[in-house]
Design a protein around this motif. Structure first.
Motif, mmCIF file in Angstrom:
data_model
loop_
_atom_site.group_PDB
_atom_site.id
_atom_site.type_symbol
_atom_site.label_atom_id
_atom_site.label_comp_id
_atom_site.label_asym_id
_atom_site.label_seq_id
_atom_site.Cartn_x
_atom_site.Cartn_y
_atom_site.Cartn_z
ATOM 1 N N ILE A 233 -16.683 19.830 -7.142
ATOM 2 C CA ILE A 233 -15.813 19.338 -6.895
ATOM 3 C C ILE A 233 -16.448 18.472 -5.597
ATOM 4 N N GLU A 234 -17.025 18.268 -5.094
ATOM 5 C CA GLU A 234 -17.232 17.853 -4.019
ATOM 6 C C GLU A 234 -17.358 15.875 -4.595
ATOM 7 N N LYS A 235 -18.150 15.729 -5.519
ATOM 8 C CA LYS A 235 -18.060 14.627 -6.650
ATOM 9 C C LYS A 235 -16.742 13.825 -6.761
ATOM 10 N N LYS A 236 -15.925 14.879 -7.232
ATOM 11 C CA LYS A 236 -14.102 14.660 -8.128
ATOM 12 C C LYS A 236 -13.823 13.873 -6.813
ATOM 13 N N LYS A 237 -14.020 14.918 -5.524
ATOM 14 C CA LYS A 237 -12.993 14.957 -3.732
ATOM 15 C C LYS A 237 -13.546 13.717 -4.035
ATOM 16 N N GLU B 139 -12.279 6.791 -2.401
ATOM 17 C CA GLU B 139 -12.254 6.062 -2.552
ATOM 18 C C GLU B 139 -11.776 5.725 -3.773
ATOM 19 N N LYS B 140 -10.781 6.090 -4.840
ATOM 20 C CA LYS B 140 -9.616 6.059 -5.415
ATOM 21 C C LYS B 140 -8.830 5.404 -4.283
ATOM 22 N N VAL B 141 -8.338 6.546 -3.239
ATOM 23 C CA VAL B 141 -7.515 6.345 -2.803
ATOM 24 C C VAL B 141 -6.800 4.804 -1.066
ATOM 25 N N GLU B 142 -8.690 4.762 -0.795
ATOM 26 C CA GLU B 142 -9.201 3.128 0.029
ATOM 27 C C GLU B 142 -8.748 2.388 -0.853
ATOM 28 N N LEU B 143 -9.237 2.350 -1.449
ATOM 29 C CA LEU B 143 -9.125 1.320 -2.500
ATOM 30 C C LEU B 143 -7.361 0.491 -2.920
ATOM 31 N N LYS B 144 -6.798 1.244 -3.138
ATOM 32 C CA LYS B 144 -5.801 1.436 -3.234
ATOM 33 C C LYS B 144 -4.737 0.942 -1.843
ATOM 34 N N LEU B 145 -4.794 2.169 -1.113
ATOM 35 C CA LEU B 145 -4.798 1.398 0.231
ATOM 36 C C LEU B 145 -5.061 -0.231 0.668
ATOM 37 N N GLY B 146 -6.145 -0.199 0.509
ATOM 38 C CA GLY B 146 -6.294 -2.138 0.700
ATOM 39 C C GLY B 146 -5.925 -2.916 0.296
ATOM 40 N N ARG B 147 -5.784 -3.094 -1.678
ATOM 41 C CA ARG B 147 -4.785 -3.191 -1.359
ATOM 42 C C ARG B 147 -3.150 -3.956 -0.852
ATOM 43 N N ALA B 148 -3.031 -2.248 -1.499
ATOM 44 C CA ALA B 148 -1.789 -2.312 -0.700
ATOM 45 C C ALA B 148 -1.417 -3.649 1.208
ATOM 46 N N GLU B 149 -2.497 -3.076 2.076
ATOM 47 C CA GLU B 149 -3.143 -3.835 3.271
ATOM 48 C C GLU B 149 -2.539 -4.643 3.155
ATOM 49 N N GLU B 150 -3.797 -5.844 2.003
ATOM 50 C CA GLU B 150 -3.612 -7.239 1.303
ATOM 51 C C GLU B 150 -1.918 -7.572 0.835
ATOM 52 N N GLU B 151 -1.596 -6.764 0.294
ATOM 53 C CA GLU B 151 -0.255 -7.766 -0.096
ATOM 54 C C GLU B 151 0.884 -7.501 0.846
ATOM 55 N N THR B 152 0.534 -6.526 2.073
ATOM 56 C CA THR B 152 1.929 -6.828 3.281
ATOM 57 C C THR B 152 1.550 -7.857 3.874
ATOM 58 N N ARG B 153 0.167 -8.032 3.586
ATOM 59 C CA ARG B 153 -0.644 -9.891 4.674
ATOM 60 C C ARG B 153 0.289 -10.511 4.116
ATOM 61 N N ARG B 154 -0.441 -10.483 2.478
ATOM 62 C CA ARG B 154 0.335 -11.408 1.895
ATOM 63 C C ARG B 154 2.053 -11.861 1.664
ATOM 64 N N LEU B 155 3.017 -10.566 1.807
ATOM 65 C CA LEU B 155 4.342 -11.231 2.002
ATOM 66 C C LEU B 155 5.164 -11.635 3.459
ATOM 67 N N ALA B 156 4.034 -10.739 4.208
ATOM 68 C CA ALA B 156 4.653 -11.383 5.288
ATOM 69 C C ALA B 156 4.229 -13.262 5.493
ATOM 70 N N GLN B 157 3.019 -13.733 4.693
ATOM 71 C CA GLN B 157 2.859 -15.142 4.740
ATOM 72 C C GLN B 157 3.334 -15.649 4.252
ATOM 73 N N VAL B 158 4.068 -14.861 3.275
ATOM 74 C CA VAL B 158 5.632 -15.958 2.394
ATOM 75 C C VAL B 158 6.802 -16.067 2.512
ATOM 76 N N TRP B 159 6.922 -14.773 3.505
ATOM 77 C CA TRP B 159 7.934 -14.652 4.432
ATOM 78 C C TRP B 159 8.275 -16.022 5.456
ATOM 79 N N GLU B 160 6.747 -15.699 6.238
ATOM 80 C CA GLU B 160 6.760 -17.234 7.107
ATOM 81 C C GLU B 160 7.295 -18.244 6.357
#
Length: 161
Positions: free
Chosen positions: A54-58, A63-84
């Motif tokens: 159970i601990e391994k699955k957790k 890790e998957k959630v943190e990876l997806k959150l990192g990707r979302a943050e990077e995309e947000t930064r890219r969108l802000a840059q394109v908007w500027e």
């Protein structure tokens, strides 16, 4: 919750076996203390293995959630840059459009004033000459704008013709 139920089930089986060992009978055979300890160890090892799984699955899910959150943050930064960048591109266009509109307004005022002076003179040929003069001046500037000149100079030009 399911883990706790499973543990309680194993523990109740252990207690049941222990009680039957104290009475001296379990399915017609005597259970000694070594078997009792072995059953307890097996139950505990099974419980630990389940907890580790159970601990391994957790950790994997985390890790998957943190990876997806990192990707979302990077995309947000890219969108802000394109908007500027888009805002920077549209700003000069607004200035150019404003300049063209000003030139058009100047040309319209010039044409109106010439039209009014033509009406006052009442001559059709003079009116035509003035229109041609405005068109000629617009063509000379190349951008369709009317050059800034005094009305006095226009009158002198007309007088020489």
């Amino acid at each position: 919750m399911a883990m706790l139920q499973w543990y309680n089930h194993i523990y109740s089986q252990f207690i049941e076996m222990k009680n039957s060992a104290t009475t001296g009978m379990r399915s017609g055979a005597l259970i000694d203390e070594n078997e009792e300890e072995e059953i307890a160890r097996a139950a505990f090892a099974s419980f630990q293995a389940r907890e580790e799984e159970i601990e391994k699955k957790k950790m994997m899910v985390k890790e998957k959630v943190e990876l997806k959150l990192g990707r979302a943050e990077e995309e947000t930064r890219r969108l802000a840059q394109v908007w500027e960048e888009l805002e920077v591109l549209t700003d000069p266009m607004r200035k150019e459009v404003a300049m063209v509109r000003k030139k058009i307004d100047v040309a319209n005022r010039e044409v109106r004033s010439l039209g009014q002076s033509c009406q006052k003179k009442g001559s059709g040929s003079t009116k035509m000459k003035m229109k041609n003069e405005v068109i000629k001046r617009m063509n000379e500037n190349g951008d369709g704008s009317v050059g800034v000149g005094s009305r006095e100079q226009e009158r002198r030009r007309e007088g020489k013709r």
